[in-house]
Design a protein around this motif. Structure first.
Motif, PDB file in Angstrom:
ATOM      1  N   ARG A  43       0.852  -1.187   0.000  1.00 31.02           N
ATOM      2  CA  ARG A  43       0.000   0.000   0.000  1.00 31.02           C
ATOM      3  C   ARG A  43       0.889   1.238   0.000  1.00 31.02           C
ATOM      4  NH1 ARG A  43      -3.581  -0.182   5.136  1.00 31.02           N
ATOM      5  NH2 ARG A  43      -1.531  -0.680   5.991  1.00 31.02           N
ATOM      6  N   SER A 100       0.199   4.078   1.025  1.00 34.76           N
ATOM      7  CA  SER A 100       0.040   4.804   2.289  1.00 34.76           C
ATOM      8  C   SER A 100       1.058   4.361   3.336  1.00 34.76           C
ATOM      9  CB  SER A 100      -1.382   4.621   2.824  1.00 34.76           C
ATOM     10  OG  SER A 100      -1.658   3.258   3.079  1.00 34.76           O
ATOM     11  N   SER A 149      -0.661  12.604   8.863  1.00 36.21           N
ATOM     12  CA  SER A 149      -0.483  11.335   8.156  1.00 36.21           C
ATOM     13  C   SER A 149       0.969  10.888   8.208  1.00 36.21           C
ATOM     14  CB  SER A 149      -0.933  11.470   6.700  1.00 36.21           C
ATOM     15  OG  SER A 149      -2.335  11.671   6.620  1.00 36.21           O
ATOM     16  N   SER A 201      -2.173   5.775  11.972  1.00 32.98           N
ATOM     17  CA  SER A 201      -3.582   5.509  12.236  1.00 32.98           C
ATOM     18  C   SER A 201      -4.458   6.679  11.801  1.00 32.98           C
ATOM     19  CB  SER A 201      -3.805   5.218  13.727  1.00 32.98           C
ATOM     20  OG  SER A 201      -3.426   6.330  14.518  1.00 32.98           O
ATOM     21  N   SER A 224      -5.406   6.238   8.157  1.00 34.68           N
ATOM     22  CA  SER A 224      -6.433   5.203   8.045  1.00 34.68           C
ATOM     23  C   SER A 224      -7.808   5.758   8.420  1.00 34.68           C
ATOM     24  CB  SER A 224      -6.076   4.021   8.951  1.00 34.68           C
ATOM     25  OG  SER A 224      -7.089   3.046   8.942  1.00 34.68           O
ATOM     26  N   ARG A 233     -11.172   6.231   5.983  1.00 35.25           N
ATOM     27  CA  ARG A 233     -12.485   5.688   6.358  1.00 35.25           C
ATOM     28  C   ARG A 233     -13.549   6.774   6.402  1.00 35.25           C
ATOM     29  NH1 ARG A 233      -9.707   3.565  10.632  1.00 35.25           N
ATOM     30  NH2 ARG A 233     -11.091   4.621  12.132  1.00 35.25           N
TER      31      ARG A 233
END
Length: 368
Positions: free
Chosen positions: A105, A107, A142, A147, A150, A154
């Motif tokens: 990923r 990210s 970030s 977290s 993430s 979401r």
């Protein structure tokens, strides 16, 4: 962390470059439009796998070419070697590798190679809309808190689902509840991280602003969010009828903002160009401090055209800060004026590199 070497192919106006950098100060000299800022953006792209602006990533590919590639050799604070490469093929997307291995990923890369940039466009952090300041919070958090990214992903997915339902005229309360349950947890995590960040950043920012301005005025930052005063669930319930008419979600952490203060007034309303630039530079330096403390990795500092709109005394104080305080390490500086660059290099000790930039090509030159 240090960037020891970069290899570039067809990134913006840079056709090809293979450059080695000093562990101290690296200065880029050249006229506007020659590629100085594009090299800084290539470094940013390598560190965060994204450009500095919100433009489509395909715009980073040199005109008339089908792909770009940027590779970098890093040295960690502990002395370990790291290799990173990131490329884009027009119409096929982006690839990102670390030490030859493709990330599962993209990210996962964020925060591993922190970078802080000061650019002329930073004035929008004060004069622009709230989306500019939210974007800043999202980029910083970030990098420092995986977290957070993430939770942001979401929240944005759930927000888009809720907005689609509102546009479609859905009235089923159970459907809204299922989406809002997902939004609530993410929103609370985002709000808590942003509040902690601004509370931590505020005194450090004030100190940097005082140092750069010479104590001529005081400045402040404050976090504005509807969740400071209510719960996310109550907020949505209160706005539900309004949102149904509007066709979108009118309140939530996607409407948060940072209030920029100049004494007892608004920097956005009353700040001069020099004060606005001092404000954004102080904010970036405070962010540097925050990322280093939270992540345990010294970021790379990019200073693009810092002489613009600042008097010589403020520039001198900035350079004194970043060249004498132990928290800073590798720095990249751009300017159009050779005299400015020589003044910077004369004021600092240690390793340095000076490159002249013309039409996307880079030539080492000697400092006076």
């Amino acid at each position: 962390m240090l960037l020891r070497r970069i290899d570039i192919l067809d990134f913006k106006n840079i056709p090809e470059a293979a450059l080695e950098f000093s562990p101290g100060v690296n200065c880029l000299l050249g006229m506007n439009g020659m590629g100085k800022s594009n090299l800084l953006e290539a470094i940013h792209f390598l560190c965060l796998a994204r450009g500095m602006s919100s433009m489509p990533e395909s715009a980073l590919i040199r005109h008339g070419r089908d792909m770009l590639m940027v590779k970098g050799s890093f040295e960690t604070d502990g002395g370990a070697a790291e290799e990173v490469s990131v490329g884009i093929v027009r119409g096929k997307g982006k690839t990102l590798k670390r030490n030859g291995k493709t990330y599962d990923r993209i990210s996962s890369h964020i925060g591993q190679f922190p970078v802080v940039c000061v650019t002329p466009e930073d004035s929008m952090l004060v004069t622009g809309g709230g989306e500019e300041r939210r974007r800043l919070m999202d980029i910083v958090l970030s990098q420092s808190h995986p977290s957070y990214l993430s939770a942001l992903i979401r929240y944005n997915r759930a927000l888009e689902s809720r907005n689609r339902m509102l546009r479609a005229g859905v009235r089923d309360a159970l459907l809204y509840e299922s989406v809002e349950d997902s939004m609530e947890g993410a929103a609370n995590a985002i709000h808590a991280a942003r509040r902690e960040w601004t509370e931590t950043l505020s005194p450090v920012f004030a100190q940097y602003y005082a140092k750069v301005s010479g104590g001529a005025e005081t400045a402040s930052i404050r976090y504005r969010s509807a969740l400071n005063d209510t719960t996310f669930r109550d907020l949505l319930n209160e706005r539900r009828a309004k949102d149904t008419v509007l066709g979108y979600t009118s309140a939530g952490v996607h409407r948060d903002d940072i209030l920029t203060g100049l004494g007892d007034y608004s920097m956005k309303r009353l700040g001069s160009q020099g004060q606005v630039k001092t404000y954004t530079i102080a904010m970036r330096l405070a962010i540097f401090d925050y990322l280093k403390r939270e992540g345990g990795v010294t970021p790379i500092l990019l200073l693009d055209d810092i002489f613009d709109k600042l008097d010589a005394s403020r520039v001198g104080r900035i350079m004194d800060l970043v060249s004498t305080e132990s928290g800073f390490s590798q720095i990249f500086i751009t300017d159009t004026n050779r005299e400015h660059i020589d003044e910077i290099l004369a004021s600092i000790s240690g390793a340095r590199t000076l490159l002249e930039v013309k039409e996307g090509t880079f030539t080492p030159i000697r400092a006076l």
